[in-house]
Structures are given as C-alpha cells and as structure tokens.
Design a protein around this motif. Sequence first.
Motif, short mmCIF file in Angstrom:
data_model
loop_
_atom_site.label_atom_id
_atom_site.label_comp_id
_atom_site.label_asym_id
_atom_site.label_seq_id
_atom_site.Cartn_x
_atom_site.Cartn_y
_atom_site.Cartn_z
N MET A 1 20.35 -32.46 23.22
CA MET A 1 21.05 -32.64 21.96
C MET A 1 21.80 -31.36 21.57
N GLY A 2 21.18 -30.20 21.82
CA GLY A 2 21.82 -28.93 21.49
C GLY A 2 23.14 -28.75 22.22
N ASN A 3 23.19 -29.17 23.50
CA ASN A 3 24.43 -29.04 24.26
C ASN A 3 25.54 -29.91 23.69
N LEU A 4 25.20 -31.11 23.27
CA LEU A 4 26.19 -32.02 22.67
C LEU A 4 26.71 -31.43 21.36
N LEU A 5 25.81 -30.95 20.51
CA LEU A 5 26.23 -30.34 19.24
C LEU A 5 27.13 -29.14 19.49
N TYR A 6 26.75 -28.30 20.44
CA TYR A 6 27.54 -27.11 20.75
C TYR A 6 28.91 -27.49 21.29
N ALA A 7 28.97 -28.48 22.18
CA ALA A 7 30.24 -28.92 22.74
C ALA A 7 31.15 -29.48 21.64
N LEU A 8 30.62 -30.31 20.75
CA LEU A 8 31.41 -30.85 19.65
C LEU A 8 31.88 -29.74 18.72
N HIS A 9 31.02 -28.75 18.48
CA HIS A 9 31.37 -27.62 17.62
C HIS A 9 32.55 -26.84 18.22
N HIS A 56 39.33 -34.22 10.11
CA HIS A 56 38.16 -34.67 10.87
C HIS A 56 37.46 -33.52 11.59
N ALA A 57 38.23 -32.58 12.10
CA ALA A 57 37.63 -31.46 12.86
C ALA A 57 36.84 -30.53 11.95
N MET A 58 37.37 -30.23 10.78
CA MET A 58 36.71 -29.26 9.88
C MET A 58 35.30 -29.70 9.50
N PRO A 59 35.09 -30.92 9.01
CA PRO A 59 33.71 -31.31 8.72
C PRO A 59 32.84 -31.37 9.97
N ALA A 60 33.42 -31.78 11.10
CA ALA A 60 32.65 -31.82 12.34
C ALA A 60 32.18 -30.42 12.74
N VAL A 61 33.06 -29.44 12.61
CA VAL A 61 32.70 -28.06 12.95
C VAL A 61 31.61 -27.56 12.00
N LEU A 62 31.78 -27.80 10.71
CA LEU A 62 30.77 -27.34 9.76
C LEU A 62 29.43 -28.05 9.96
N LEU A 63 29.45 -29.35 10.13
CA LEU A 63 28.19 -30.11 10.29
C LEU A 63 27.47 -29.75 11.58
N THR A 64 28.21 -29.64 12.68
CA THR A 64 27.55 -29.25 13.94
C THR A 64 27.07 -27.80 13.87
N ALA A 67 23.86 -27.95 11.96
CA ALA A 67 22.83 -28.55 12.80
C ALA A 67 22.33 -27.53 13.83
N LEU A 68 23.24 -26.82 14.45
CA LEU A 68 22.83 -25.79 15.41
C LEU A 68 22.05 -24.68 14.71
N LEU A 69 22.50 -24.28 13.53
CA LEU A 69 21.83 -23.22 12.80
C LEU A 69 20.37 -23.58 12.53
N PHE A 70 20.13 -24.79 12.07
CA PHE A 70 18.77 -25.16 11.68
C PHE A 70 17.93 -25.69 12.84
N VAL A 71 18.55 -26.33 13.84
CA VAL A 71 17.80 -26.85 14.97
C VAL A 71 17.63 -25.78 16.06
N GLY A 74 16.58 -22.21 14.04
CA GLY A 74 15.46 -22.33 13.10
C GLY A 74 15.80 -21.87 11.70
N GLY A 75 17.06 -21.81 11.37
CA GLY A 75 17.49 -21.40 10.03
C GLY A 75 18.16 -20.04 10.04
N PHE A 76 18.51 -19.59 8.84
CA PHE A 76 19.24 -18.32 8.72
C PHE A 76 18.44 -17.13 9.22
N ARG A 77 17.14 -17.16 9.01
CA ARG A 77 16.30 -16.02 9.42
C ARG A 77 16.34 -15.80 10.93
N GLY A 78 16.42 -16.87 11.70
CA GLY A 78 16.42 -16.75 13.15
C GLY A 78 17.78 -16.51 13.76
N ALA A 79 18.83 -16.56 12.95
CA ALA A 79 20.19 -16.43 13.46
C ALA A 79 20.62 -14.98 13.51
#
Length: 152
Positions: A1-9, A56-64, A67-71, A74-79
């Motif tokens: 799932m992470g690879n798909l999110l990253y690719a879409l991002h 369409h791209a802007m919300p997709a970039v922000l949402l992915t 998703a990557l940030l939290f999945v 693990g959140g802002f602390r781990g980034a």
Amino acid sequence: MGNLLYALHVLGAVLWVGGMAFAVLALAPSLGALEPPQRLALLSGVFRRFFLVVWHAMPAVLLTGWALLFVWYGGFRGAGWHVHVMHLTGLAMGAVYLAIAFGPWREMRAALAAGGAAEAGAAAGRIRRLVALNLALGLVTVAVAAWGRFGG
C-alpha cells in the motif's frame, strides 16, 4: 500500500509542478508571437485544462502525503525535517492554487464572457505571477524531498 501511495503522490506532484514549469518556462515566453485576442483565447483554453488537472492533483498530493505521513512515518514525530518542510510548502502551494482559482482565474473568465479584454489580460498577468510563485515553491519542495529522502 505504501508503494501505491508514494507513486500516486509523486505522479500528482510531477503533473502539478511540471505543468507549472511548462507554463512559466515555455508557454509564457512564446505568447509574445500572438496578438492579444489570440493570446487570451489560448490562455483561456490552457488554464481551463491545466487548472482542472491541478484541481484533482492537488488534493491527491495532499491526501497521499498525509496518508504516508501517518502510515509510513507514524505521524509528525517520526518524520524527518524534509517531510515537515514538504508539508508546509505543500499547504502553501495548495493555498496559492486556491487563490488563483477563486481570484484571477474567476475574474479572467468573467471578463472574457463580458468582452473585457483589458480586464482579462490583467487577470492573466496576476495568474502568471502566482503560478511563478507556486513553481518556485514546487521546485523547493522537490529539492527538499530529494535531499531529505537520503538522510541529508
């Protein structure tokens, strides 16, 4: 799932930033060859199509990105620092895009519909400046992403 999110991002970012680079570095300098009415007609068509892509791209970039940030992280602390900078610049880019869409782009369309070429031209100039600003933000974002990705 992470690879798909990253690719879409990344694909969304490439469309958005690449489209702005084309507009600023290739399209805008070439418009001088056209007469003002032709220039406005071309810009209207280009902006209509490109802003639809970004809508369409802007919300997709922000949402992915979130998703990557939290999945993934693990959140802002781990980034890392680069993720925090990308988050900030991504939000700023989204705000600039919304300012364009609901400001000068709306004004340009209304002016063209009313036959106000001078007003449409002035709005197009404001769009050009805001797109150039967003391109600068986008290039910083890409540089930060590339630099930080490898632990820099």
